[in-house]
Design an enzyme around this catalytic site. Structure first.
Site, mmCIF file in Angstrom:
data_model
loop_
_atom_site.group_PDB
_atom_site.id
_atom_site.type_symbol
_atom_site.label_atom_id
_atom_site.label_comp_id
_atom_site.label_asym_id
_atom_site.label_seq_id
_atom_site.Cartn_x
_atom_site.Cartn_y
_atom_site.Cartn_z
ATOM 1 N N GLY A 240 0.823 -1.203 0.000
ATOM 2 C CA GLY A 240 0.000 0.000 0.000
ATOM 3 C C GLY A 240 0.851 1.244 0.000
ATOM 4 O O GLY A 240 1.961 1.274 -0.541
ATOM 5 N N SER A 241 0.369 2.277 0.664
ATOM 6 C CA SER A 241 1.056 3.564 0.680
ATOM 7 C C SER A 241 2.190 3.554 1.694
ATOM 8 O O SER A 241 2.215 2.759 2.645
ATOM 9 C CB SER A 241 0.068 4.681 1.046
ATOM 10 O OG SER A 241 -0.359 4.543 2.397
ATOM 11 N N GLY A 245 2.656 2.012 5.578
ATOM 12 C CA GLY A 245 3.831 1.253 5.987
ATOM 13 C C GLY A 245 4.504 1.831 7.214
ATOM 14 O O GLY A 245 5.007 1.094 8.067
ATOM 15 N N GLU A 262 5.726 -3.724 0.816
ATOM 16 C CA GLU A 262 5.872 -3.243 -0.565
ATOM 17 C C GLU A 262 5.011 -1.994 -0.691
ATOM 18 O O GLU A 262 3.779 -2.077 -0.707
ATOM 19 C CB GLU A 262 5.428 -4.306 -1.573
ATOM 20 C CG GLU A 262 6.295 -5.556 -1.559
ATOM 21 C CD GLU A 262 7.707 -5.319 -2.051
ATOM 22 O OE1 GLU A 262 7.991 -4.208 -2.535
ATOM 23 O OE2 GLU A 262 8.521 -6.237 -1.940
ATOM 24 N N CYS A 296 2.327 0.091 -8.432
ATOM 25 C CA CYS A 296 3.467 0.484 -7.598
ATOM 26 C C CYS A 296 4.727 0.574 -8.436
ATOM 27 O O CYS A 296 5.709 1.208 -8.031
ATOM 28 C CB CYS A 296 3.649 -0.496 -6.449
ATOM 29 S SG CYS A 296 3.707 -2.217 -6.955
#
Length: 507
Positions: A240-241, A245, A262, A296
């Site tokens: 995700g963002s 994270g 990731e 991503c």
């Protein structure tokens, strides 16, 4: 503006064929929407944190039973899952299109990734190798063995709503772990369909697959927090963002759990003087505009050598306004919708900041493809003189910032001079430039490609390695070790017990 066919009947027909009970599609608080039309496809009941905790406890019990099943036998379950995915490939891909907005070919490609990782994991189930290590003690042998880790939590994002689960689940299952999945609130329907396909595979597999081996938690942030905080979840794989994270990572570190993160990419490519410009144009356009810039690994920054800048960027400016934007279900469409209104507003804010920093913008306007609740945009190309703050900030939308360079060392330094570092590429026919780029002096990203764009990765190579997150790696290579714990075993096959140099102990 065109009136698009409703997504609701198609979505419900797909869900029925994929094995999702129609009774669970209504009566809840979570609206599952289609970015294609802006319609609400279902109203799902969300799990409570207490229900999430109970599900994790059940998954832990499943792990205790599953770890006793021989690894090659565990691989058989994943093989059956691959068969179910093959049989349902078209339907699941169509559902990905409806709920995530991907064009048909990209939806099919995502499901193919699921099939590929199942094939990979089946072979892996017979290759969970450890080393035999020379012992300094006489009549002793040392060896490393790999043991199942426990419950693996998976938190996935909307842009790869099913593939990310499969990268983690296929490996975790053959390694002997149970899996608990919290999908994005923006794409819960494809998660329900995937879980139904897993249930079919488990039913074919038989009683060796314990209840709770793969669990789905539909819900919001509180459910994700329950997964991150639970002491029986030794590994959380979150996609995700970077903001997400930064919250997940410290919480896991506080209880000494593993984090596989990731996050954002803000990926760059370099166009060298010797580049094949025809190949480069296709690679750049696909990487920057594919999935409406919502990968991503999407290309967001482009450094073009001054000697080819005018020729290459001139061709890009012609290509950008001509890319087909529209209903992703339609043949020939290359760019579908943004996921929602928030994504559209973030894109417009970024373009405003880019203009304020001196950027010259081509594209970026809203495309009137469907009703007011569907957000289609023309991909934006921004020529800018340097990496302004907005260029360093990743916006999850089809924006490509283009900059000129004179020396390759400067381009590599500029590429590396952002916090993110997921993927990168260089387009060159000069062997020295290519080798420099993939060397320790070159790209600092987890993926460094030559003559292909930064988007797209094969499951045989571990995906990721982003510098900002400490190098999370999923899918192939030796990433399976993330889902297991290592033990060193020492065997004394002699009759004495050496204690120190020249000293023995006998009874």
């Amino acid at each position: 503006m065109t009136t698009l066919p409703s997504a609701i009947p198609q979505a419900h027909a797909l869900l029925s064929r994929l094995g999702v009970d129609a009774a669970i599609l209504d009566g809840g608080t979570l609206a599952a929407c289609s970015p294609v039309t802006g319609e609400v496809l279902a109203q799902l009941v969300e799990a409570t944190p207490e229900q999430a905790t109970a599900a994790i406890d059940a998954a832990h019990d499943a792990y205790l039973a599953w770890r006793k099943v021989p690894a090659p036998r565990r691989g058989e379950l994943v093989r059956l899952l691959g068969e179910e995915l093959r049989a349902a490939k078209a339907d699941l891909a169509d559902l990905v299109t409806l709920e995530a907005g991907k064009v048909v070919s990209e939806g099919l490609g995502e499901v193919q990734e699921m099939i590929d990782i199942c094939d990979y994991a089946v072979g892996l189930s017979r290759q969970l190798f450890g080393l035999t290590i020379a012992s300094e003690r006489p009549d002793h042998r040392m060896m490393e063995t790999w043991r199942p880790l426990g419950v693996v939590g998976v938190i996935s994002a909307f842009n790869f709503p099913v593939a990310v689960w499969s990268w983690n689940a296929a490996l975790a299952l053959v390694c002997g772990d149970a899996v608990v999945w919290k999908p994005s609130e923006k794409t819960p329907l494809v998660a329900l369909a995937t879980q139904a396909l897993f249930a079919r595979a488990a039913a074919r597999f038989g009683p060796d697959a314990p209840s709770g081996l793969s669990t789905l938690l539909i819900g919001g942030r509180d459910v994700g927090e329950a997964l991150v905080d639970h002491p029986k979840v030794p590994l959380v794989s979150a996609t995700g963002s970077t903001a997400m994270g930064r919250q997940v990572g410290p919480k896991l570190a506080a209880r000494f759990a593993r984090a596989l993160l990731e996050l954002g990419g803000n990926n760059a490519a370099i166009v060298a003087p010797s580049a094949d410009l025809d190949l480069t144009l296709r690679g750049v356009a696909f990487a920057a505009m594919g999935t409406a810039g919502q990968r991503c690994t999407s290309l967001r920054r482009l450094f073009v050598h001054e000697s080819v800048y005018d020729a290459f960027v001139g061709r890009l400016k012609i290509a950008y306004p001509n890319v087909p934007v529209g209903d992703p279900r339609a043949a020939g469409v290359l760019v579908g919708p943004l996921i929602d209104k928030a994504a559209y507003e973030a894109m417009q804010s970024a373009l405003t900041h880019a203009r304020a920093a001196g950027g010259r913008v081509v594209g970026g306007e809203r495309a009137r493809v469907a009703g007011p609740d569907a957000y289609y945009v023309a991909p934006a190309l921004v020529e800018i003189d340097a990496q302004a703050p907005i260029v360093r900030h990743e916006t999850f939308a089809p924006i490509l910032y283009v900059m000129k360079y004179a020396e390759l060392a400067d381009a590599i330094a500029a590429q590396n001079d952002v916090a993110q570092g997921l993927s990168s590429s260089i387009f060159t026919l000069d062997l020295r430039e290519a080798e420099l780029f993939v060397s320790g002096e070159g790209s600092d990203c987890g993926i460094a490609n030559v003559n292909i764009g930064p988007s797209g990765a094969e499951i045989g190579g571990a995906f990721g390695g982003e510098k900002e997150t400490g190098g999370g790696r999923e899918a192939g290579s030796d990433s399976w070790k993330t889902y297991m714990r290592r033990a060193t075993n020492t065997v004394n096959y002699g009759t004495t017990l050496p204690l120190a140099q020249g000293v023995t102990f006998d009874v």
